[in-house]
Scaffold this active site. Sequence first.
Site, PDB file in Angstrom:
ATOM      1  N   VAL A   1      43.400  45.947  30.924  1.00  0.00           N
ATOM      2  CA  VAL A   1      42.170  45.824  31.949  1.00  0.00           C
ATOM      3  C   VAL A   1      41.954  47.237  32.786  1.00  0.00           C
ATOM      4  O   VAL A   1      40.408  47.458  33.245  1.00  0.00           O
ATOM      5  CB  VAL A   1      41.634  44.887  31.828  1.00  0.00           C
ATOM      6  CG1 VAL A   1      41.834  43.698  31.189  1.00  0.00           C
ATOM      7  CG2 VAL A   1      42.097  44.255  33.603  1.00  0.00           C
TER       8      VAL A   1
ATOM      9  N   GLY B   1      45.376  53.455  35.686  1.00  0.00           N
ATOM     10  CA  GLY B   1      44.621  54.784  36.577  1.00  0.00           C
ATOM     11  C   GLY B   1      45.675  55.235  37.578  1.00  0.00           C
ATOM     12  O   GLY B   1      46.789  55.005  37.078  1.00  0.00           O
ATOM     13  N   ARG B   2      46.106  55.945  38.496  1.00  0.00           N
ATOM     14  CA  ARG B   2      47.157  56.844  39.063  1.00  0.00           C
ATOM     15  C   ARG B   2      47.734  55.967  39.486  1.00  0.00           C
ATOM     16  O   ARG B   2      48.631  56.439  39.963  1.00  0.00           O
ATOM     17  CB  ARG B   2      46.356  57.470  40.305  1.00  0.00           C
ATOM     18  CG  ARG B   2      46.160  59.042  39.889  1.00  0.00           C
ATOM     19  CD  ARG B   2      45.059  59.934  41.000  1.00  0.00           C
ATOM     20  NE  ARG B   2      44.033  60.532  40.239  1.00  0.00           N
ATOM     21  CZ  ARG B   2      43.559  61.288  41.403  1.00  0.00           C
ATOM     22  NH1 ARG B   2      44.076  61.265  42.453  1.00  0.00           N
ATOM     23  NH2 ARG B   2      42.554  62.272  40.502  1.00  0.00           N
ATOM     24  N   TYR B   3      46.904  54.280  39.835  1.00  0.00           N
ATOM     25  CA  TYR B   3      48.189  53.516  40.934  1.00  0.00           C
ATOM     26  C   TYR B   3      48.594  52.913  39.596  1.00  0.00           C
ATOM     27  O   TYR B   3      49.728  52.190  40.236  1.00  0.00           O
ATOM     28  CB  TYR B   3      46.862  52.739  41.593  1.00  0.00           C
ATOM     29  CG  TYR B   3      45.995  51.745  40.463  1.00  0.00           C
ATOM     30  CD1 TYR B   3      46.191  50.501  39.383  1.00  0.00           C
ATOM     31  CD2 TYR B   3      45.167  52.576  39.775  1.00  0.00           C
ATOM     32  CE1 TYR B   3      45.905  49.685  38.333  1.00  0.00           C
ATOM     33  CE2 TYR B   3      43.736  51.781  38.531  1.00  0.00           C
ATOM     34  CZ  TYR B   3      44.383  50.707  38.112  1.00  0.00           C
ATOM     35  OH  TYR B   3      43.749  50.385  37.080  1.00  0.00           O
TER      36      TYR B   3
ATOM     37  N   GLU C   1      48.665  50.465  36.339  1.00  0.00           N
ATOM     38  CA  GLU C   1      47.476  49.074  34.825  1.00  0.00           C
ATOM     39  C   GLU C   1      47.261  48.263  35.508  1.00  0.00           C
ATOM     40  O   GLU C   1      48.712  47.398  35.996  1.00  0.00           O
ATOM     41  CB  GLU C   1      48.824  49.601  34.047  1.00  0.00           C
ATOM     42  CG  GLU C   1      49.044  50.741  33.410  1.00  0.00           C
ATOM     43  CD  GLU C   1      49.995  50.591  32.023  1.00  0.00           C
ATOM     44  OE1 GLU C   1      50.162  49.385  32.065  1.00  0.00           O
ATOM     45  OE2 GLU C   1      50.346  51.812  31.043  1.00  0.00           O
TER      46      GLU C   1
ATOM     47  N   LYS D   1      49.082  43.406  38.144  1.00  0.00           N
ATOM     48  CA  LYS D   1      48.055  44.866  38.901  1.00  0.00           C
ATOM     49  C   LYS D   1      49.664  45.733  38.520  1.00  0.00           C
ATOM     50  O   LYS D   1      50.987  44.866  39.241  1.00  0.00           O
ATOM     51  CB  LYS D   1      48.103  45.846  39.993  1.00  0.00           C
ATOM     52  CG  LYS D   1      47.744  46.943  40.306  1.00  0.00           C
ATOM     53  CD  LYS D   1      47.270  46.640  42.010  1.00  0.00           C
ATOM     54  CE  LYS D   1      46.927  48.485  42.258  1.00  0.00           C
ATOM     55  NZ  LYS D   1      45.603  48.512  42.988  1.00  0.00           N
TER      56      LYS D   1
ATOM     57  N   ASP E   1      40.370  51.768  51.747  1.00  0.00           N
ATOM     58  CA  ASP E   1      40.189  52.464  50.904  1.00  0.00           C
ATOM     59  C   ASP E   1      39.581  52.098  50.302  1.00  0.00           C
ATOM     60  O   ASP E   1      39.092  51.261  48.852  1.00  0.00           O
ATOM     61  CB  ASP E   1      41.076  52.763  49.715  1.00  0.00           C
ATOM     62  CG  ASP E   1      41.633  53.957  48.614  1.00  0.00           C
ATOM     63  OD1 ASP E   1      40.185  54.525  48.354  1.00  0.00           O
ATOM     64  OD2 ASP E   1      41.924  53.974  47.745  1.00  0.00           O
TER      65      ASP E   1
HETATM   66  N1  ADE Z   1      40.140  44.923  37.410  1.00  0.00           N
HETATM   67  C1  ADE Z   1      41.476  45.118  38.953  1.00  0.00           C
HETATM   68  N2  ADE Z   1      41.826  43.643  39.138  1.00  0.00           N
HETATM   69  C2  ADE Z   1      41.164  43.459  38.840  1.00  0.00           C
HETATM   70  C3  ADE Z   1      41.258  41.584  38.791  1.00  0.00           C
HETATM   71  N3  ADE Z   1      41.910  40.744  39.804  1.00  0.00           N
HETATM   72  N4  ADE Z   1      40.551  41.279  37.784  1.00  0.00           N
HETATM   73  C4  ADE Z   1      39.705  41.358  36.492  1.00  0.00           C
HETATM   74  N5  ADE Z   1      39.664  42.517  36.481  1.00  0.00           N
HETATM   75  C5  ADE Z   1      40.127  43.645  37.604  1.00  0.00           C
END
Ligand code: ADE
Length: 506
Positions: free
Chosen positions: A207, A210-212, A214, A228, A329
Amino acid sequence: MGSSALLTVVLAGVFLWISVIRAEGLDDPQGEKLLCTCENDKGTCSNGMCRGDYCFYTWVHGREERGCFTKDHFREQCSGSFKGLFTHCCTETKCNAFVTPPPNINGELMTTTSPEFPQPSLWIAVSLLLSFTAVSVCSFVLLMRFRRTAGKLRDPEDRGAMIKVPNGDDPTYGDIFDEFCTSGSGTGLPYLVQRTMARQISLVECVGKGRYGEVWRGTWMGESVAVKIFSSRDEQSWFRETEIYNTVQLCHENILGFIASDMTSKNSSTQLWLVTHFHELGSLYDFLQYSSLEPEGCLRMCLSVACGLVHLHTEIVSAQEKPAIAHRDLKSRNILVKRNGQCCIADLGLAVIHSQSHDYLDVGNNPRVGTKRYMAPEVLDETIRLDTFESYKQTDIWALGLVFWEIARRTNVNGIVEEYRPPFFDLVPIDPSFEEMKKVVCVDQQRPSLHNRLHSHPILSTLVKLMKECWYQNPTARLTALRVKKTLSKLDTESDFSMDKLKRHI
Ligand code: ADE
């Protein structure tokens, strides 16, 4: 003491040391560690066996996992008291092979099992060592060294832990976290449980990227979770965020809910996961691209972000102790939109921690810096006082004003809504440099422009006033998060009151 006597003493000491280590079951003829049973052939598990300092067994809602881990990771992972979960750690060869959850795991009440007492062999060995101290000072020194080492390896938390399960129902992760936030320490589930939960997740769709790294939507026990996956160059953010969620009591409706952190190695590379609650509306940045708001919705969102920031910025000194945290941030991409119209703040990878009562400021050691577009003037001109916690809170307030501005643009007043734009969109290019931002914010002292329509609505005109007070060049003149929250709360009560009056009129 003659040299042959000394040699005898030293050899006897070494012999005794070795026999004690053997008695402890930690002997390691090939330079390896304790042999444990494991599953999946994942990570260090090969042919159902792994080596570590401890063997573990976890049971999470009927799913079992066995494996091993090193002493560096032994913290509270084998303790705790929460629903539907059981963990057991032990220090004998393959001691996790036949562990099963207690028969009442799905019953009403579970109690914590007693700790495993050290083996009798240890006591024999320690007695031997103690008598030996009478013979020689040298072996006494050796004995002390041994005891220090053994003390580190043998942890009083070496035990199983169990909990209450409500009528055999399968609790959701929400249930687990409600229980943990209200009755537990509120600082994250035990490490092994986090790991077991993380490994039960199926990744469904990506979803965000980025640089961080996915962000994926995954499922755990049929429920959506966000995963994440940090890019390897941003591993410090994973360490920091994991540290904060596991040590600070952060349960708050406007802070993204933490589920688990996990580190695995895959094809000799390290995978870093942070598992959190999933919010299907995505980030505030995404949401504002396709949605506009009414003033009341705008107020609800802004107030919720302010509430989240107050929780972060506030040190709590009571029993539910919490240090103050500055985010560093804050931006619309790091804020998530919840179904109830409120938001929650995410990404603590750059946060700094401060406690006045314990007298420390922990700025971490992340090489990452905040997002240039959202940097306060004192960050851009490098006049910020990096040794003062207040400075970091003041930079958050600058960014908070910019987030309010992004929300306000998308708010319908007199039938007018502006397009989504990022702050300073008209003054700097996409992905602006530090120098470009500095010129606009410090040299020219420009501020985002505010549409005239905003002055004609009581909610938006108050919001405009707040924004301006978040954007003072002098950081000490800016509002505090608490002041912003109080002003918006008052506005919220007033708008509820006038809505009620209006309804009574109709
Ligand atoms: N994008 C980044 N973090 C998210 C999350 N916790 N739920 C849904 N979309 C996201």
